[in-house]
Design a protein around this motif. Structure first.
Motif, PDB file in Angstrom:
ATOM      1  N   ARG A 131       6.229 -25.943 -64.604  1.00 40.30           N
ATOM      2  CA  ARG A 131       5.015 -25.307 -65.122  1.00 40.30           C
ATOM      3  C   ARG A 131       4.350 -24.465 -64.048  1.00 40.30           C
ATOM      4  N   ASP A 132       3.629 -23.442 -64.501  1.00 36.35           N
ATOM      5  CA  ASP A 132       2.853 -22.619 -63.579  1.00 36.35           C
ATOM      6  C   ASP A 132       1.419 -23.136 -63.564  1.00 36.35           C
ATOM      7  N   ARG A 133       0.779 -22.995 -62.410  1.00 36.00           N
ATOM      8  CA  ARG A 133      -0.610 -23.457 -62.259  1.00 36.00           C
ATOM      9  C   ARG A 133      -1.378 -22.409 -61.469  1.00 36.00           C
ATOM     10  N   ALA A 134      -2.600 -22.094 -61.879  1.00 32.77           N
ATOM     11  CA  ALA A 134      -3.456 -21.146 -61.172  1.00 32.77           C
ATOM     12  C   ALA A 134      -4.351 -21.934 -60.220  1.00 32.77           C
ATOM     13  N   LEU A 135      -4.337 -21.569 -58.941  1.00 35.64           N
ATOM     14  CA  LEU A 135      -5.119 -22.269 -57.928  1.00 35.64           C
ATOM     15  C   LEU A 135      -5.851 -21.275 -57.035  1.00 35.64           C
ATOM     16  N   ALA A 136      -6.971 -21.710 -56.486  1.00 38.56           N
ATOM     17  CA  ALA A 136      -7.719 -20.905 -55.519  1.00 38.56           C
ATOM     18  C   ALA A 136      -7.091 -21.064 -54.135  1.00 38.56           C
ATOM     19  N   ARG A 137      -7.412 -20.165 -53.224  1.00 35.91           N
ATOM     20  CA  ARG A 137      -6.861 -20.201 -51.862  1.00 35.91           C
ATOM     21  C   ARG A 137      -7.190 -21.508 -51.155  1.00 35.91           C
TER      22      ARG A 137
END
Length: 121
Positions: free
Chosen positions: A92-98
């Motif tokens: 799965r893809d996940r969006a994360l902050a720096r």
């Protein structure tokens, strides 16, 4: 010695500076020597690019500590930051902050550091 807080992840650390008075005067002329100032930490300093191998941090179980790859980076047109899309081991893809990513360092997976030699301290 300089005391810093990373503006990206909030890590607090100190830097050994040979001449703190000059360092503060050049970088933070309106701040007293020894005061806390902003500075990117070792984990937030490197820029990340698509394809980089990174470790997830500061996110919580079960993601913390997983090693993943950056698939896509979306930059805010106003310049306030980016979101990093990573591929998790489950596909799965996940969006994360720096602040949730640190560049993976192979040295961390190598042999543990040798103990200090007698007389080192």
């Amino acid at each position: 010695m300089a005391f810093l807080v990373c503006p990206t992840c909030g890590a607090e650390y100190h830097a050994l500076i040979s001449d703190p008075k000059t360092w503060y005067a050049e970088r933070y002329p309106d701040v007293a020597v020894g005061s806390v100032v902003p500075g990117l930490c070792f984990d937030c300093f490197p820029d990340l690019a698509v394809g980089d191998i990174v470790d997830i941090r500061n996110h919580g179980e079960p993601l913390d500590g997983q090693t993943v790859s950056v698939q896509k980076i979306v930059l805010d047109p106003a310049g306030c930051g980016a979101i990093y899309f990573v591929r998790l081991p489950n596909g799965r893809d996940r969006a994360l902050a720096r602040c949730n990513l640190s560049k993976h360092r192979e040295a961390l997976d190598a042999d543990p550091p040798a103990p200090p030699k007698d007389g080192y301290f």
